[in-house]
Scaffold this active site. Structure first.
Site, short mmCIF file in Angstrom:
data_model
loop_
_atom_site.label_atom_id
_atom_site.label_comp_id
_atom_site.label_asym_id
_atom_site.label_seq_id
_atom_site.Cartn_x
_atom_site.Cartn_y
_atom_site.Cartn_z
N GLY A 165 25.14 22.64 -36.63
CA GLY A 165 25.93 21.96 -37.66
C GLY A 165 27.05 22.84 -38.17
O GLY A 165 27.12 24.04 -37.84
N LYS A 217 32.86 9.31 -40.07
CA LYS A 217 34.04 8.45 -40.07
C LYS A 217 33.89 7.30 -41.07
O LYS A 217 34.83 6.97 -41.81
CB LYS A 217 34.27 7.89 -38.66
CG LYS A 217 34.67 8.97 -37.65
CD LYS A 217 34.81 8.40 -36.24
CE LYS A 217 35.23 9.47 -35.26
NZ LYS A 217 35.35 8.96 -33.88
N GLY A 226 23.36 24.96 -44.72
CA GLY A 226 22.01 25.38 -45.10
C GLY A 226 21.09 25.69 -43.94
O GLY A 226 19.87 25.64 -44.10
N LYS A 227 21.63 26.04 -42.75
CA LYS A 227 20.77 26.28 -41.59
C LYS A 227 19.94 27.54 -41.77
O LYS A 227 18.72 27.53 -41.57
CB LYS A 227 21.63 26.40 -40.33
CG LYS A 227 22.44 25.13 -40.02
CD LYS A 227 23.22 25.25 -38.73
CE LYS A 227 24.31 26.28 -38.80
NZ LYS A 227 25.37 25.96 -39.77
N THR A 228 20.58 28.64 -42.15
CA THR A 228 19.85 29.91 -42.29
C THR A 228 18.89 29.87 -43.48
O THR A 228 17.74 30.31 -43.38
CB THR A 228 20.85 31.07 -42.46
OG1 THR A 228 21.75 31.07 -41.35
CG2 THR A 228 20.11 32.40 -42.52
N SER A 253 38.57 8.57 -29.27
CA SER A 253 38.16 7.58 -30.27
C SER A 253 39.34 6.90 -30.97
O SER A 253 39.15 5.94 -31.70
CB SER A 253 37.26 8.24 -31.32
OG SER A 253 37.95 9.26 -31.99
N PRO A 285 29.45 25.18 -40.68
CA PRO A 285 29.07 26.29 -41.58
C PRO A 285 28.78 25.77 -42.99
O PRO A 285 29.38 24.80 -43.45
CB PRO A 285 30.31 27.19 -41.57
CG PRO A 285 31.05 26.82 -40.32
CD PRO A 285 30.78 25.38 -40.08
#
Length: 821
Positions: free
Chosen positions: A387, A753, A392-394, A710, A389
Site C-alpha cells: 500500500g 476513483k 500503517g503497514k509497519t 482507464s 506510504p
C-alpha cells in the site's frame, strides 16, 4: 631387569659371534674352474635380493629346495651361485625367470628363526654367467662361466672413481643411514668394479636399479651408472636436508614459544592472575554442554572448541573461532514464547491501535483462531502488506506481535544490494558476520518472533548479488526449516517465525518471491477515515507529545477537513499528523508565552497557523460543455478527477495529444478515434472530416505524467462531443478502457476513483460492468450519495454522458475550390 654392565657384556658377546660367523665365510674356498673356465655349483634362488661381489649380507631362506641346496653346499664346504629372480612376486619361478648373471657366494651357518625359516650370512665372491641348467630337482644345479673383470684402471676410469668417491662422501654426510666408515672403506678400494659394487650396496637403490648394475660386466660402464645414481641421490638428499632444517627451525621456534608461554603462565599464577585463556575455554565448554541446541550444532561447536584448545592464545584464528562459538551459543535454537490465542483480546488490541483495515485484521484473527484449534500447526503465514506510504503497514506489524504475545523484530531492506546481507559472509573473510536474518534472530532472543521485512520492493540486484533471490529460501515454508547462513554453515530453523513483509508496489518484486507471500492490499484512506483516525489517534497523541493535553484543545471537523483537503495530499496520514503537530506547537508556544489562545481551532485559525493552502481540490465543471469530459484517475495518494479537453481545427487530419501522456493513454485515444470513425455515419460525421480537420486532445496539469488505459471512454466521449456539438453533462464522471468495437473493459482503483468523484461533487459515475464487484469496498454512504452506473459498451456511455441537444454547431471542413475558379 638386567644391569647396565650386563648390557655391555651382551653387546660384546653379539659382536664376537658376528665376527666369528663372518670369518667362517672367508674359510669357504672358491670353485676351481676347468680348462674352459666353467664351474658346476648349486643354485640359491634370491627372490627380492641382489648380492654384489665381495659384499656381505644376511639372507632368509624359506623354500625347501633352497634349504636343501644350502645344506648340501655346507656339507661339501662349497660355495653356491645366487641367482636373482626377475619378478620377486613369483613363488615358484621357472628357469627363464632368473637373471642370466649371478654371483658366487660363500654361505655361513644356518640359524633357525621363530617363524620356521632360516637365516645365514653370505659373502659375494665374483660374477658368474649361467651356461646351462644341469639339475632342477630337488635343487637347482648349473654349469656356469666365471666372469673375470679387469682390476687395473686407465686415466678415464680413475677420474670416474674419484668422482664417485667425492659424490659418495657427500651422500655419507647427508644420509644418516650410511655409516661414516663406508667412505673410509671405499677410499681403500683400488679396483673400479669393486668400488662400483660397494657403493651400490651402500645406497638404498630399488630392485630394478640393483639388477641393472648386477648385469653390467664392464667396470667403467658400471662406474658411469653409479655416478649418475649418486648425482640424483645427492639432489634428493640435499632437498630433504633443506626441508628437515626448515622443519627443525619451526619446531625450535614453537618449542621456544611454548617455553616462554609456560613461563608467562607460571608468572601469572604467582601473581594470582591465573590463565585467562584456559578459564575462558573452560567456561565456553560448560556453556556448550548446557546450551539447548541441535545435535549437529553441538557437534560443530565441540569440534571448534577442540581446535581452539590446540591453538596458542596469541594465534590470529583464536578470535575468529571464539566469535563463531559466541554466535552459535547466543542464537535462540530452542527458545520459544507462548502464543496468546485469545481471539477477542487480539481483536481488541488491533482495533485499539488501528482504524479500519478490515481485511488485514480478519486475516490475523483467522490465523489466531486456527492456532487455537490446532496448536501444533507448523506453517506460519507469510504476509505481504502492499500500500501507499503512511497507511500503517509497519505499525500494524507491531500490533500483531503484541496481540500474539510475540517478540517484534524489524529489518529494513531498502537499498540492500549485497546477497551477503541476507546470507552472511564466509568465515574466511576478515570481519565476517552472519546475515541480517541470523543477526535479527539473535536480537529477538526467541525462535518464533514476528519478523518484519520492511520495504521489500526496494531491494536491488547488481554484480554483488541478488538479495531478492536469497530471500526465496527465507520466505518458503518448505525450505526455511533448514535455512543455511554462509557464516554459520549450520541449518537454522525459521519455520516457527511469522514473517510480515511490506511494500509500496508489487512491480519490482520478482514473481518467484511474490508467489511465496500472501498479498494483502492497504488502500489509501478516504477523507472520512482520515477524520476518524485524526480524532481517535493523531490529535490525542500530538496533544500529549506537545505538552498541551490538559488545555482542552479541540480541533473542529471543518478544520480537519481543511487540513486534509488543502494542506495534505496523500493516501496515508503521516503528513496529516505533521500538520496537526504544527497546530499543536503553535498553541503550545502561545501558552508558554502566556498569550491568549483559542481552545477551539477553527478553519480561520488553521490558515493563520499553517499559511496559505498548498493544494486545491479539483471541482466539477460549473456548466455542461462541448468537448470537455470528466474522467477519474488513480494516484498513489488516492483518486482524482481529471478533465479531457478536445479542440477541432482546420488542418490536414493530424491528431495531437498533450499533457505528459504516456504510450498506453495515447493508444487509448487512438482506439477511441478509430471507434468514432467506424461509427461516423451514425453520429452524422462525414468521412472527409478526418482528412481535413486537425484534432487536439489535452489533459490539464501537464506537469504531472499520466498513463493507463482507464481514460479510454473519457477521451472517446470528449472527441465525439466535439464532433457532434452535443455537450457532456458536468456532473458525470467516468472511467473504463475502450476497444475498437466500443466495448468497455474493466480497470483498477475503483474505490479511490469513486471517492474522488464524491469529493468533487459529482452526481453520476460510469464504471465498467465487470468492476461492480469492487463496489464492496466503497463506503455505503458514498454509494448512497452517488448514482453509480455500470456499462459494457460505448453506446451506453454516450447515452448517459451526452446531452441529446446540440448546443454548438458541429465543425465542418471548408469546401475545396474547383479548378478554374
Amino acid at each position: 631387569m638386567n644391569h647396565p654392565d650386563d648390557w655391555n657384556e651382551e653387546e660384546d658377546n653379539f659382536n664376537l659371534a658376528l665376527t666369528q660367523r663372518t670369518e667362517e665365510l672367508y674359510r669357504v674356498p672358491n670353485f676351481d674352474a676347468d680348462e674352459n673356465g666353467l664351474i658346476e655349483a648349486l643354485v640359491l634362488p634370491l627372490r627380492d635380493l641382489v648380492i654384489f661381489p665381495r659384499m656381505v649380507s644376511p639372507i632368509f631362506v624359506g623354500r625347501e629346495s633352497s634349504l636343501l641346496a644350502l645344506q648340501e653346499a655346507q656339507h661339501r664346504n662349497q660355495t653356491v651361485i645366487g641367482l636373482t629372480q626377475r619378478d620377486s612376486s613369483l613363488e615358484d619361478p621357472s628357469l627363464k625367470d632368473f637373471l642370466p648373471i649371478g654371483v658366487e657366494m660363500a654361505v655361513g651357518r644356518l640359524l633357525s628363526m621363530p617363524d620356521g625359516s632360516s637365516s645365514a650370512l653370505v659373502q659375494g665372491r665374483r660374477r658368474i654367467e649361467v651356461v646351462e641348467f644341469i639339475r632342477v630337482k630337488p635343487y637347482i644345479k648349473v654349469r656356469a662361466r666365471v666372469i673375470f673383470e679387469p682390476t687395473g684402471a686407465d686415466r678415464q676410469t680413475q677420474a670416474l672413481m674419484r668422482s664417485a668417491l667425492d659424490s659418495f662422501d657427500r651422500c655419507v654426510q647427508l644420509d644418516r643411514s650410511i655409516p661414516e666408515e663406508a667412505h673410509l672403506f671405499a677410499m681403500n678400494i683400488s679396483e673400479p668394479g669393486w668400488l662400483a659394487d660397494m657403493i651400490a650396496t651402500s645406497l638404498s637403490l630399488n630392485f630394478a636399479e640393483k639388477q641393472s648394475l648386477l648385469l653390467m660386466t664392464n667396470p667403467r660402464a658400471r662406474l658411469e651408472q653409479v655416478n649418475k645414481i649418486l648425482a640424483e641421490e645427492i639432489d634428493v638428499l640435499e632437498l630433504e636436508d633443506e626441508i628437515h632444517s626448515r622443519v627443525q627451525n619451526e619446531v625450535d621456534k614453537s618449542q621456544r614459544e611454548f617455553y616462554l608461554r609456560e613461563q608467562m603462565r607460571q608468572i601469572q599464577n604467582e601473581l594470582g592472575e591465573g590463565d585467562v585463556f584456559t578459564r575462558d575455554a573452560s567456561d565456553l565448554k560448560q556453556r556448550i554442554e548446557k546450551a539447548a541446541m541441535p545435535d549437529e550444532a553441538r557437534k560443530v561447536a565441540l569440534k571448534e572448541m577442540e581446535r581452539l584448545n590446540q591453538m596458542p592464545p596469541m594465534a590470529p584464528e583464536v578470535a575468529i573461532i571464539r566469535t563463531y562459538l559466541d554466535w552459535i551459543l547466543d542464537l535462540p535454537w530452542s527458545v520459544f514464547t507462548e502464543d496468546n490465542l485469545d481471539v477477542k483480546n487480539a481483536a481488541r488490541i488491533l482495533d485499539r491501535d488501528h482504524y479500519g483495515l478490515k481485511k488485514v485484521k480478519e486475516r490475523i484473527l483467522e490465523y489466531i483462531a486456527v492456532r487455537s484449534l490446532k496448536p501444533k500447526k507448523e506453517r506460519q503465514p507469510i504476509l505481504c502488506f502492499v500500500g501507499p506510504p503512511g497507511t500503517g503497514k509497519t505499525s500494524l506489524g507491531r500490533s500483531i506481535a503484541e496481540a500474539l504475545g510475540r517478540k517484534f523484530v524489524r529489518v529494513s531492506l531498502g537499498g540492500v544490494r549485497d546477497e551477503a546481507e541476507i546470507r552472511g559472509h564466509r568465515r574466511t573473510y576478515i570481519g565476517a558476520l552472519p546475515g541480517r536474518m541470523i543477526q535479527t534472530m539473535k536480537r529477538a532472543g526467541t525462535a518464533n518472533p514476528l519478523f518484519m521485512l520492511d520495504e521489500i520492493d526496494k531491494l536491488y540486484s547488481d554484480f554483488r548479488g541478488d538479495p531478492a533471490s536469497a530471500l526465496l529460501e527465507v520466505l518458503d515454508p518448505e525450505q526455511n526449516n533448514s535455512f543455511s547462513d554462509h557464516y554459520l554453515e549450520l541449518p537454522f530453523d525459521l519455520s516457527k517465525v511469522m514473517f510480515v513483509t511490506t511494500a509500496n508496489y508489487l512491480g519490482p518484486i520478482p514473481p518467484a518471491l511474490l508467489d511465496r507471500m500472501e498479498v494483502i492490499e492497504f488502500p489509501g484512506y478516504i477523507e472520512e477515515e482520515k477524520i476518524a483516525i485524526a480524532e481517535k489517534y493523531l490529535i490525542p497523541r500530538q496533544l500529549d507529545e506537545n505538552g498541551i493535553h490538559d488545555l482542552g484543545l479541540k480541533i473542529e471537523m471543518p478544520s480537519l477537513q481543511k487540513i486534509i483537503r488543502e494542506y495534505t495530499f496523500e493516501a496515508g496520514v503521516r503528513n496529516l499528523e505533521r500538520e496537526i503537530g504544527r497546530v499543536c506547537r503553535k498553541v503550545a508556544r502561545q501558552k508558554a508565552e502566556s498569550k491568549k489562545y483559542s481552545e477551539t481551532v477553527t478553519p480561520e485559525i488553521i490558515e493563520k497557523f499553517l499559511g496559505p493552502p498548498q493544494f486545491f481540490l479539483t471541482q466539477a465543471e460549473r456548466k455542461d460543455e462541448v468537448g470537455v469530459a470528466t474522467g477519474l484517475a488513480w494516484t498513489e495518494n488516492g483518486g482524482e478527477i481529471m478533465f479531457v479537453e478536445v479542440a477541432i481545427l482546420e488542418g490536414k487530419g493530424t491528431v495531437q495529444i498533450t499533457g505528459q501522456v504516456g504510450d498506453v493513454m495515447q493508444e487509448s485515444a487512438q482506439a477511441g478515434l478509430t471507434y468514432l470513425r467506424s461509427r461516423a455515419a451514425s453520429f452524422g460525421v462525414g468521412s472527409e472530416y478526418f482528412d481535413r480537420l486537425d484534432l487536439h486532445i489535452h489533459l490539464p496539469e501537464g506537469g504531472i505524467p499520466k498513463d493507463g488505459p482507464s481514460a479510454g471512454i473519457t477521451m472517446a466521449t470528449a472527441v465525439i462531443s466535439a464532433f457532434t456539438g452535443r455537450p457532456v453533462f458536468k456532473d458525470v464522471a467516468m472511467t473504463g478502457e475502450i476497444t475498437l468495437r466500443g466495448r468497455v473493459l474493466p480497470i483498477g482503483g475503483v474505490r479511490e476513483k469513486v471517492l474522488a468523484a464524491h469529493r468533487a461533487g459529482m452526481k453520476t459515475v460510469i464504471i465498467p460492468e465487470r468492476n461492480q464487484k469492487d463496489l464492496v469496498d466503497v463506503p455505503k454512504q458514498v454509494q448512497k450519495d452517488l448514482k453509480i452506473l455500470p456499462v459494457n459498451h460505448m453506446d451506453q456511455v454516450l447515452e448517459i454522458a451526452l446531452s441529446k441537444e446540440v448546443t454548438a454547431e458541429p465543425p465542418k471542413p471548408k469546401q475545396k475550390k474547383e479548378e478554374g475558379e
